[in-house]
Design an enzyme around this catalytic site. Structure first.
Site, PDB file in Angstrom:
ATOM      1  N   GLY A 286      -7.797   3.002  10.618  1.00  0.00           N
ATOM      2  CA  GLY A 286      -8.296   1.849  10.530  1.00  0.00           C
ATOM      3  C   GLY A 286      -8.525   1.583   8.992  1.00  0.00           C
ATOM      4  O   GLY A 286      -9.090   0.823   8.444  1.00  0.00           O
ATOM      5  N   THR A 287      -7.502   2.443   8.166  1.00  0.00           N
ATOM      6  CA  THR A 287      -7.589   2.051   6.709  1.00  0.00           C
ATOM      7  C   THR A 287      -7.157   0.696   6.249  1.00  0.00           C
ATOM      8  O   THR A 287      -7.751   0.296   5.355  1.00  0.00           O
ATOM      9  CB  THR A 287      -6.505   3.204   5.865  1.00  0.00           C
ATOM     10  OG1 THR A 287      -5.354   3.294   6.691  1.00  0.00           O
ATOM     11  CG2 THR A 287      -7.393   4.679   6.064  1.00  0.00           C
ATOM     12  N   GLY A 288      -5.986   0.403   6.884  1.00  0.00           N
ATOM     13  CA  GLY A 288      -5.469  -1.091   6.524  1.00  0.00           C
ATOM     14  C   GLY A 288      -6.491  -2.206   6.873  1.00  0.00           C
ATOM     15  O   GLY A 288      -6.515  -3.044   6.128  1.00  0.00           O
ATOM     16  N   CYS A 289      -6.870  -1.997   8.045  1.00  0.00           N
ATOM     17  CA  CYS A 289      -8.229  -3.184   8.586  1.00  0.00           C
ATOM     18  C   CYS A 289      -9.175  -3.018   7.588  1.00  0.00           C
ATOM     19  O   CYS A 289      -9.684  -3.993   7.265  1.00  0.00           O
ATOM     20  CB  CYS A 289      -8.516  -2.501   9.926  1.00  0.00           C
ATOM     21  SG  CYS A 289      -7.273  -2.657  11.234  1.00  0.00           S
TER      22      CYS A 289
ATOM     23  N   THR B 192      -7.855   8.942   8.843  1.00  0.00           N
ATOM     24  CA  THR B 192      -7.437   7.611   8.288  1.00  0.00           C
ATOM     25  C   THR B 192      -7.176   6.608   9.095  1.00  0.00           C
ATOM     26  O   THR B 192      -6.454   5.401   8.892  1.00  0.00           O
ATOM     27  CB  THR B 192      -5.861   7.827   7.315  1.00  0.00           C
ATOM     28  OG1 THR B 192      -5.048   8.369   8.690  1.00  0.00           O
ATOM     29  CG2 THR B 192      -6.399   8.785   6.350  1.00  0.00           C
TER      30      THR B 192
ATOM     31  N   LYS C 292       0.935  -1.325   0.046  1.00  0.00           N
ATOM     32  CA  LYS C 292      -0.011  -0.012   0.060  1.00  0.00           C
ATOM     33  C   LYS C 292       0.773   1.281  -0.058  1.00  0.00           C
ATOM     34  O   LYS C 292       1.890   1.295   0.829  1.00  0.00           O
ATOM     35  CB  LYS C 292      -0.985  -0.033   1.306  1.00  0.00           C
ATOM     36  CG  LYS C 292      -1.858  -1.210   1.233  1.00  0.00           C
ATOM     37  CD  LYS C 292      -2.668  -1.316   2.511  1.00  0.00           C
ATOM     38  CE  LYS C 292      -2.044  -1.659   3.695  1.00  0.00           C
ATOM     39  NZ  LYS C 292      -2.563  -1.931   4.883  1.00  0.00           N
TER      40      LYS C 292
END
Length: 274
Positions: free
Chosen positions: A208-211, A206, A172
């Site tokens: 929690g974007t990865g989760c 932003t 990412k």
């Protein structure tokens, strides 16, 4: 009804972890089940406490799900310790289920969510079982011990992860310096590689974007989407979640898990062959 599972930590603030995953599953119309690996005391300002769950009880949670549900896909998030990682890997090795590994290491506020000795366990026991791993750039560097400065570095890091047994690596690009675009790079074991480009949103919200991205990917794979299509739709989900963020809290606010269903028809992701 497609049933998927998240194995992760609980975020008391609701923006990341188990809570973000279950919200994403609900929005994408899959039935979400969960295995909680740790409790956290946190909000948009940061993490003030972490309480890992006993490994034996983590195993009991996962065994209870596998005994009763035809799980279509599993994702992992915050796993905290090497003991937890090894226990999860031991059970997943028995299953023939797509596995999405989000190698959660650091919270938005900078707090460590993965013990240092757990990184070796992640590399040696869980990544060889993974269908997809979704690190950001610092996580990819930590997993491989290599620095990323240019695209060639990214290719080498991805190849290092693919050699562990991972089927697909998504690095990412949120940490890249490009001021105009958020670019994610996809490298597959079959040699296919491409990038996904969307406009960069200037926002502090932003958390929690990865989760959320990995949960969306899990939901789409659980519904039977082809891998490339699942990745594209998950990119749209997180793009819209950031674009229409909720402005909740006084720190890094959560993304908007409700945006995709309303705005997905107008969301475009540019794909480039690499």
């Amino acid at each position: 009804m497609h049933i998927v599972t998240t194995i992760a930590g609980s975020d008391s603030g609701g923006g990341a972890g188990i809570q973000a995953d279950l919200k994403t599953f609900q929005e994408l119309e899959v039935f979400g089940t969960s295995v909680i690996t740790a409790l956290t005391a946190q909000n948009t300002l940061g993490v003030t406490g972490v309480c890992p769950i006993d490994v034996s009880f983590i195993k009991k949670q996962l065994e209870a799900l596998v005994e009763d549900f035809p799980i279509a896909a599993i994702k992992t998030g915050m796993l905290y310790s090497s003991e937890i990682i090894k226990a999860i890997a031991h059970k997943i090795r028995e299953l023939n289920i797509p596995l999405i590994v989000d190698p959660v290491m650091i919270a938005k506020g900078g707090e460590s969510l993965l013990q240092q000795e757990a990184i070796d366990a992640l590399r040696s026991t869980l990544l060889p079982l993974a269908t997809v791993v979704t690190p950001n750039i610092p996580e990819a560097e930590t997993l491989t011990g290599r620095s990323i400065h240019h695209f060639e570095d990214m290719k080498e890091v991805a190849q290092s992860l693919l050699q562990l047994g991972v089927q697909c690596v998504i690095i990412k690009g949120g940490h890249l310096a490009d001021p105009l675009y958020a670019i994610d790079y996809v490298f597959c074991k079959n040699g296919r590689s491409f990038s996904l480009q969307s406009p960069r949103i200037q926002t502090k919200n932003t958390h929690g974007t990865g989760c959320t991205f990995s949960a969306a990917l899990t939901a789409f794979l659980g519904q039977g989407f082809a891998l490339e299509n699942a990745i594209i739709e998950a990119k749209k989900f997180i793009q819209l979640a950031i674009m229409f963020n909720l402005s909740i809290g006084n720190g890094h606010g959560p993304t908007n898990h409700f945006a995709y269903q309303q705005y997905k028809e107008g969301c475009e992701v540019i794909i480039h062959e690499t």
